[in-house]
Write an enzyme that holds these catalytic residues in place. Structure first.
Site, short mmCIF file in Angstrom:
data_model
loop_
_atom_site.label_atom_id
_atom_site.label_comp_id
_atom_site.label_asym_id
_atom_site.label_seq_id
_atom_site.Cartn_x
_atom_site.Cartn_y
_atom_site.Cartn_z
N ARG A 109 0.88 -1.18 0.00
CA ARG A 109 0.00 0.00 0.00
C ARG A 109 0.90 1.22 0.00
O ARG A 109 1.70 1.41 0.91
CB ARG A 109 -0.91 0.00 1.24
N HIS A 136 -7.70 0.83 -6.06
CA HIS A 136 -7.81 -0.08 -4.90
C HIS A 136 -8.41 -1.39 -5.43
O HIS A 136 -9.53 -1.76 -5.10
CB HIS A 136 -8.69 0.55 -3.83
N ASP A 232 -17.51 6.07 -0.65
CA ASP A 232 -16.23 6.04 0.05
C ASP A 232 -16.06 7.40 0.71
O ASP A 232 -16.78 8.35 0.39
CB ASP A 232 -15.10 5.76 -0.97
N CYS A 272 -16.37 0.58 1.38
CA CYS A 272 -15.12 -0.16 1.61
C CYS A 272 -14.63 -0.02 3.05
O CYS A 272 -13.81 -0.82 3.48
CB CYS A 272 -14.06 0.29 0.62
N ARG A 300 -12.78 -9.35 1.61
CA ARG A 300 -11.38 -8.99 1.33
C ARG A 300 -10.50 -10.22 1.48
O ARG A 300 -9.61 -10.48 0.67
CB ARG A 300 -10.91 -7.87 2.27
N1 CP Z 1 -11.03 -0.78 2.91
C1 CP Z 1 -9.74 -0.77 3.30
O1 CP Z 1 -8.82 -0.85 2.48
O2 CP Z 1 -9.57 -0.74 4.64
P1 CP Z 1 -8.21 -0.36 5.38
O3 CP Z 1 -7.81 1.01 4.89
O4 CP Z 1 -8.55 -0.38 6.85
O5 CP Z 1 -7.18 -1.38 5.04
#
Ligand code: CP
Length: 319
Positions: A109, A136, A232, A272, A300
């Protein structure tokens, strides 16, 4: 698979369209099989190690990759990216070369898409985008799995995303939803629309899958008879200094009871997470009967297990 220079071509998942529509179906099928038989698939047995790094905050992504890699028989090595300080203490390319010599795959990330592109160019093992500023894709795989579970198929369904059309979720819905043959609508203020190249890519994919892509600044039109409503946060990670300026433009694009009333009677609501109740989503909606956000959060895990197993198989590791 080999490239033009004869070197092995490593498959990565850096953006949603790194897998074609048939491959997306295969990944979702594998994810569903793994969900049905949670401990029956161990392609990382050894254990092989997967390096997992976060340059931004996380709950779900760290949890789901850690649990998933362990369930696949592997060892999740969550590295403290503040210590690695990738691109500052050491170049991305050199970091990738070191990671690829010891890990079976890299999950990262980070901020700019060019950073993960650089990692993939030098790692020699599959690299998975765990969120960048632009995309994402693991989240959208989980979202597609969730809609498929609840509605049986994806092609022909209308998925409306309300909010910041320029953010990573909007752009991943465009590519991932179009790949699934969905009709993707982005309802966003005119100043917050998707990247033109991403939009063009989504339109090209949709033309081949029977889906479609619409971007509109009319939230009512965006929600009309939608099968899925998604949103989001209005302030993505890294935009915290813009929070005061970003609230007002999005108020008309909140996923509230009015939006739900415009959609189909059995509309599914996605988020999300983390969610900011009373901002981008109404409490009555996210905690209401249409919401499938907890299935989405669990998925996920299953979607990423399917993805990792599929990538390893593409790159020569039998599942
Ligand atoms: N939805 C998501 O990616 O959650 P986090 O940012 O908590 O990993």
């Amino acid at each position: 698979m080999t490239g033009a220079d004869g070197a092995a071509t490593v498959r990565h998942f850096l953006r949603d369209d790194d897998i074609d529509p048939a491959e997306q179906t295969s990944v979702l099928d594998l994810a569903a099989a793994m969900k049905a038989d949670r401990h029956g698939h161990r392609p990382l047995a050894g254990p092989q190690t997967v390096a997992v790094l976060f340059d931004k905050p996380t709950l779900r992504t760290q949890l789901s990759f850690s649990v998933g890699i362990a369930e696949l028989g592997g060892h999740p090595m969550v590295l403290d990216s503040r210590l690695a300080n990738i691109g500052v203490r050491e170049s991305i390319a050199d970091t990738a070369r070191v990671l690829g010599r010891q890990a079976a795959a890299v999950v990262w990330r980070t901020y700019g898409q060019e950073r993960i592109d650089e990692m993939a160019a030098h790692a020699g093992v599959p690299v998975v985008n765990a969120l960048t500023d632009s995309f994402h894709p693991c989240q959208v795989l989980a979202d597609l799995l969730t809609v498929r579970e609840h509605r049986g198929h994806l092609a022909g369904r209308t998925l409306t995303y309300l909010g910041d059309g320029a953010n990573n979720m909007a752009q991943s819905y465009l590519l991932g939803g179009a790949s699934a043959g969905m009709h993707v609508r982005i309802g966003s203020p005119a100043a917050y629309t998707p990247d033109v190249q991403v939009l063009a890519d989504a339109r090209r994919i949709a033309a081949a899958t029977g889906g479609s892509v619409v971007v509109t600044d009319d939230p009512a039109a965006a929600c009309e008879q939608a099968d899925v409503l998604a949103t989001d946060t209005w302030v993505s990670m890294g935009q915290e200094s813009e929070a005061a300026d970003r609230a007002a433009p999005f108020v008309a694009f909140a996923l509230d009871e009015t939006a739900v009333a415009r959609a189909t009677d059995d509309v599914l609501v996605l988020h999300c997470l983390p969610a900011y109740r009373g901002s981008e989503v109404a409490t009555a909606v996210i905690d209401g009967p249409h919401s499938v956000v907890w299935d989405e959060a669990e998925n996920r895990l299953h979607a990423q297990k399917g993805l990792l197993a599929w990538l390893l198989e593409q790159n020569g590791d039998p599942t």
